[in-house]
Design a protein around this motif. Structure first.
Motif, PDB file in Angstrom:
ATOM      1  N   ALA A   1     -44.011  29.355 -18.074  1.00  0.00           N
ATOM      2  CA  ALA A   1     -43.168  28.528 -17.197  1.00  0.00           C
ATOM      3  C   ALA A   1     -42.106  27.793 -18.006  1.00  0.00           C
ATOM      4  N   LEU A   2     -42.504  27.199 -19.114  1.00  0.00           N
ATOM      5  CA  LEU A   2     -41.549  26.436 -19.915  1.00  0.00           C
ATOM      6  C   LEU A   2     -40.534  27.332 -20.603  1.00  0.00           C
ATOM      7  N   ASP A   3     -40.910  28.563 -20.873  1.00  0.00           N
ATOM      8  CA  ASP A   3     -39.974  29.501 -21.486  1.00  0.00           C
ATOM      9  C   ASP A   3     -38.771  29.778 -20.591  1.00  0.00           C
ATOM     10  N   LEU A   4     -38.887  29.492 -19.310  1.00  0.00           N
ATOM     11  CA  LEU A   4     -37.770  29.733 -18.396  1.00  0.00           C
ATOM     12  C   LEU A   4     -36.627  28.751 -18.620  1.00  0.00           C
ATOM     13  N   PHE A   5     -36.891  27.621 -19.241  1.00  0.00           N
ATOM     14  CA  PHE A   5     -35.824  26.654 -19.513  1.00  0.00           C
ATOM     15  C   PHE A   5     -34.990  27.152 -20.692  1.00  0.00           C
TER      16      PHE A   5
ATOM     17  N   GLN B   1     -45.014  30.524 -30.431  1.00  0.00           N
ATOM     18  CA  GLN B   1     -45.319  29.206 -30.974  1.00  0.00           C
ATOM     19  C   GLN B   1     -44.124  28.262 -31.043  1.00  0.00           C
ATOM     20  N   LEU B   2     -42.968  28.682 -30.548  1.00  0.00           N
ATOM     21  CA  LEU B   2     -41.791  27.816 -30.665  1.00  0.00           C
ATOM     22  C   LEU B   2     -42.008  26.514 -29.901  1.00  0.00           C
ATOM     23  N   PRO B   3     -41.648  25.372 -30.492  1.00  0.00           N
ATOM     24  CA  PRO B   3     -41.661  24.121 -29.726  1.00  0.00           C
ATOM     25  C   PRO B   3     -40.677  24.204 -28.569  1.00  0.00           C
ATOM     26  N   ALA B   4     -40.822  23.321 -27.611  1.00  0.00           N
ATOM     27  CA  ALA B   4     -39.922  23.319 -26.451  1.00  0.00           C
ATOM     28  C   ALA B   4     -38.504  22.979 -26.890  1.00  0.00           C
TER      29      ALA B   4
ATOM     30  N   ALA C   1     -33.533  29.502 -31.789  1.00  0.00           N
ATOM     31  CA  ALA C   1     -34.691  30.401 -31.690  1.00  0.00           C
ATOM     32  C   ALA C   1     -34.990  30.751 -30.237  1.00  0.00           C
ATOM     33  N   HIS C   2     -34.918  29.778 -29.350  1.00  0.00           N
ATOM     34  CA  HIS C   2     -35.128  30.069 -27.924  1.00  0.00           C
ATOM     35  C   HIS C   2     -34.015  30.974 -27.394  1.00  0.00           C
TER      36      HIS C   2
END
Length: 984
Positions: free
Chosen positions: A144-148, A284-287, A335-336
């Motif tokens: 879910a957070l990866d969508l940001f 493992q990437l931070p938000a 990275a994101h």
């Protein structure tokens, strides 16, 4: 992360959890202007429900819609229909963006909007956690957070978008909070400490995040740090909000103190193949932060470099910069942005390189191998590194190595073959990695810093006080960490204005104290880098900050440190390598503003005033003889006033007048800041400061730095008055009077010269007495007191003969000519001025020749004066003396007027006026306006001419000089009634 089409999902996709974007069949769509995007956003966020035209107008423009708002709205809707349904036939009704009653609705397939997918994944995670499937809950929340992909609704205008942006940002933080809690549920406490540190720094008042951080630290065996989080949070809440911690945080504190056994990490079994299927790629990437701002070009370059990881060798990219410059934030954001290019996963680790206990590569490799599915890792570093490289050989992964200490720490963590990419951050440049691409991360631009500040504080709050906001980010040195802290403090204090914060940050002594919030502080961040310096490097870092100059040349650094230039360069370059100092051009160094404040605070804490005073004296021991060398080259054979100190250094050699002028110009700020540092020291240091300024001002003070010089002299003067130091007072008042004369403070200048004479023996002929009497005579003549001026100038001439200084006598004779001219002794004045010019030509002293030519040009009239003033102007230009260049151009314009050369007179006076305005010289502006006004009258431009004359009259009246009278006569001739006398 781009929200793209997959084979299982519809072809049309929309993204609002970042910049608003859309794709059709995998290809990006052009969504038009920001207002058009705002219409789309409003319809998307209503989830297919109708929105009236009036509501859409309100969403876009609020209370101030344009006159044709509804018509513009229809245009936007029509264009959007063409974009999202490009294959729709003409006249065929729209199927997606449909008209409903007096409004519109956007009906898109389920799962076509990233926000809808986010909400679904979040709900499924909640259900999974409630049913006890903790691994699934963690995985779903991560998805879910990866969508940001940045700040929600980036760039979309309008009050509706503003409100929704805040709502979505809050949902992002809440989901990150839940993800951390889910990670704790499955025993990932060590993995999320770094992420929780970042989140609590961004959102310092969210107690739930602090509670989770305490639990994670406690489970990592870091009980003292966990308790420290509570202490810092309690202090923050009391200071910021006046409240105690809530029940959850207080309970966690109590449970940790009591060593509650329920806080022990849960025994959670790994997910079975049936539950999870194939091994989930590590993510493992931070938000990513929601308010990332600026660095567009650097983000693009880094993204392109990482995505090009297809060559023969692994791509290694390194970011270097000072603490707080935003290296980690930038690296995580990039990275994101590129993570979709690395389908086999992303590894992340905080290497703790800036701290006292950097992470051990052996342990890091063990964690990475575990993430890659290895249940039992080999023991040695070599064996783990070999297995790690083997596992990555057939994968395409991104490895983010944050906060590295040096190249040796990350070397074992670099994959062995191409396909993978490494992105590392460090305070020092990791130059020891072959093939690594190095990027320096610098401070934000002013606009980028303002954007970040606005994103946190709120655009409306900043827009109401733009100047104060710029002062805030400037005080922060455009350092992202400092800007973020300042903005978070303001955001947590709704009663503060931006101006209130700017005032608090204006005090340099308190600035570092102001730039802290909870456990986040600029001073602590800088201290990590300072703690890594050797003893000699730390000493150099402190001592170089004693001089508050914009930059420090190598020779000055060597003097401050008491070492030769080779050793000084080694130390300075070591500080540059550690990003504690900057080298913007070879041989010159400078601090970031906040690093300088930190260094100065360390000087105060160590308290070795003796070493600090000796360092400043060593610098002045270099600068005083160097300025003396410059004076002797620029004005050969021109004796200098007697000094209070005897420098032991020969100074820097300056072989030519041009080299001397260039050195004085490039080191002007250093000279004044060195004098300021000495003025704060004991009497010996103050005497050195007086000598430096007396020599410097003898060559002509820079009027643009007048206030700083005056403050230094007044500080020394007060201390000399207290001690009864007559020798110092005589020199202080001579230097101060000289400075006041070039800043057009003629009354103050006269008082200073008289006070200097009071502290000198009138019957002892000295160069100091000669200079003071000469300058006082000049000022008195400017004030239309020629008879009194002549007495002091004759005293100066007698003194010049007594001390055998023909060069100085020629200068005095030129000034006497001006007095004679004012007394009506024109022929005598011309003879005296001519004698001065003849003596100056014989002396080969360029500045003296320029001055005597100027005096001759003033006492002559019309065409006879023109060649002398032209020559004086050329000399002043070559000597880089802009103030006297401005005076000379004004006098030349007056002479050209008498010679009826009105157009050239207007040109010369215009140049003079520009110089006077640039230097803020009132007298130069007065002379220029008077000549320009008269020239414009002659050129049939009466309105402009009269305005210039009136400006000249106002200046001359304010200065109290006799030039006001003839200008008043000229003005009166332009009026039918007599010109009124000036107000008293």
């Amino acid at each position: 992360m781009e929200f793209l089409e997959t084979p299982q999902n519809p072809a049309l996709r929309f993204q609002v959890l970042g910049p608003v974007q859309a794709w059709l069949d995998g290809k990006p769509l052009s969504l038009g202007s920001p207002q058009q995007q705002a219409v789309l956003t409003t319809l998307l966020l209503h989830s297919g429900r109708p929105v009236t035209a009036q509501d859409l107008v309100d969403a876009l423009w609020g209370e101030r819609p344009p006159a044709q708002a509804v018509a513009a709205l229809r245009t936007y809707v029509s264009r959007l229909r063409s974009v999202i349904e490009p294959r729709r036939e003409v006249r065929r009704p729209a199927e997606l963006l449909v008209s409903v009653a007096d409004g519109y609705a956007l009906r898109i397939p389920a799962g076509a909007l990233d926000l809808t997918v986010f909400e679904r994944l979040s709900a499924e995670a909640t259900a999974a956690r409630a049913s006890g499937d903790k691994h699934k809950a963690h995985r779903l929340l991560a998805q879910a957070l990866d969508l940001f992909s940045g700040r929600p609704l980036t760039g979309v205008p309008g009050p509706y978008a503003d409100a929704q942006r805040l709502r979505l940002a809050e949902r992002q933080v809440a989901a990150a909070e839940e993800l951390c809690a889910a990670a704790l549920d499955i025993g990932l406490h060590a993995e999320i400490v770094g992420e929780l540190n970042n989140l609590t720094a961004e959102h310092p008042l969210r107690e739930r995040l602090r509670e989770l951080l305490m639990l994670a630290l406690y489970r990592c065996g870091r009980q003292a740090e966990a308790l420290g989080v509570y202490t810092d949070t309690r202090k923050l809440l009391i200071e910021e909000l006046g409240v105690e911690p809530g029940a959850g945080l207080s309970a966690m504190h109590t449970r940790i103190l009591a060593a509650d056994p329920e806080l022990v990490p849960p025994a959670v079994s790994a997910p079975t193949a049936r539950e999870e299927g194939p091994l989930t790629p590590p993510a493992q990437l931070p938000a990513d932060v929601s308010d990332f701002s600026g660095r567009t070009e650097l983000v693009g370059d880094l993204s392109a470099t990482l995505m090009n990881a297809t060559g023969q060798a692994v791509v290694v990219t390194s970011l270097a910069g000072i603490g707080g410059v935003g290296k980690t934030t930038l690296a995580v954001h990039v990275a994101h942005r590129v993570r979709a290019e690395f389908p086999d996963g992303q590894l992340y680790v905080d290497l703790r390189g800036a701290g006292a206990s950097p992470a051990d590569p052996v342990g890091i490799l063990g964690d990475f191998l575990h993430a890659l599915g290895v249940t039992e890792s080999p023991d040695s570093l070599e064996q783990r590194a070999a297995l790690y490289r083997s596992l990555l050989a057939s994968r395409r992964m991104l490895i983010l190595l944050d906060n590295a200490r040096d190249a040796e720490q990350i070397r074992p963590l670099i994959p062995g073959v191409s396909g993978c990419a490494v992105l590392a951050t460090s305070r020092s440049r990791l130059a020891g990695i072959p093939g690594a691409q190095l990027f320096d991360v610098e401070e934000l631009t002013p606009d980028e810093a303002l954007a970040l500040f606005s994103a946190i504080v709120g655009e409306q709050r900043v827009a109401s006080e733009p100047e104060a906001a710029m002062k805030v980010v400037t005080a922060c040195g455009f350092l992202p960490l400092a800007v973020r802290i300042a903005a978070a403090r303001l955001a947590s204090r709704p009663r503060w204005s931006v101006s209130d914060l700017a005032r608090r940050l204006a005090d340099q002594r308190r600035r570092l104290d102001e730039l802290q919030l909870g456990n986040l502080a600029v001073e602590t961040t800088i201290g990590l880098g300072y703690g890594q310096l050797s003893v000699d490097e730390a000493r150099a870092f402190r001592l170089l900050a004693l001089i508050d100059s914009p930059d420090i040349p190598l020779a000055a650094a060597a003097a401050l440190l008491g070492v030769d230039e080779y050793t000084a360069e080694d130390l300075a370059e070591a500080l540059v390598e550690a990003n504690m100092l900057e080298c913007f051009t070879p041989g010159r160094y400078r601090y970031h503003d906040l690093l300088r404040l930190y260094a100065q605070r360390q000087n105060e804490r160590i308290g070795d005033t003796g070493e600090q005073e000796r360092a400043v004296l060593r610098l002045l021991d270099l600068l005083i003889p160097t300025v003396r060398n410059a004076a002797q080259v620029i004005e050969p054979d021109d004796p200098l006033p007697e000094l209070l100190t005897v420098p032991s250094s020969a100074g820097i050699g300056l072989p030519t007048s041009g080299a001397a002028q260039n050195w004085l110009r490039s080191e002007g700020a250093l000279l004044l800041h060195a004098a300021a540092a000495a003025a704060a020291g004991p009497q010996s240091s103050q005497h050195a400061a007086i000598d430096l300024l007396l020599l410097l001002y003898g060559l002509g003070p820079d009027p643009t730095r007048g206030p700083q010089g005056r403050q230094i002299l007044e500080t020394i003067g007060r201390e000399a008055e207290r001690c009864g130091d007559r020798a110092a007072l005589a020199r202080v008042h001579l230097a101060l009077g000289t400075l006041q004369s070039v800043t057009s403070d003629f009354q103050g200048s006269e008082q200073s010269f008289r006070r200097s004479l009071e502290h000198q023996a009138p019957d002892e002929p000295t160069f100091l007495l000669l200079a003071t009497a000469n300058m006082l005579g000049v000022i008195l003549n400017l004030g239309n007191r020629p008879a009194e001026a002549l007495l002091f100038l004759e005293q100066a001439r007698a003194t010049s003969r007594a001390v055998a200084a023909p060069i100085l006598e020629a200068r005095v004779v030129g000034n006497i000519a001006r007095v004679q001219h004012r007394l009506g002794m024109t022929e005598t004045a011309i003879r005296s001025a001519g004698e001065g010019v003849a003596a100056a030509r014989e002396s080969k002293n360029g500045p003296l020749l320029a001055q005597t030519l100027y005096q001759l040009g003033v006492v002559l009239s019309g065409s006879e004066a023109v060649p002398h003033l032209r020559e004086a102007h050329r000399l002043y230009q070559s000597q880089q003396n802009p103030l006297w260049e401005g005076y000379t151009l004004a006098r030349l314009a007056s002479a050209l007027l008498v010679a009826d050369q009105h157009a050239e007179a207007a040109s010369a006076s215009g140049e003079s006026l520009a110089i006077g305005q640039e230097l803020d010289s009132a007298y130069c502006q007065g002379l220029a306006n008077a000549a320009l006004g008269e020239a414009l009258l002659a050129l049939a431009q009466p309105a402009r001419g009269l305005a210039c004359l009136q400006e000249a009259h106002a200046i001359f009246t304010r200065l109290g000089v006799p030039e006001a009278s003839p200008v008043a006569d000229l003005i009166s001739q332009q009026h039918t009634e007599p010109f009124p006398p000036p107000a008293p």
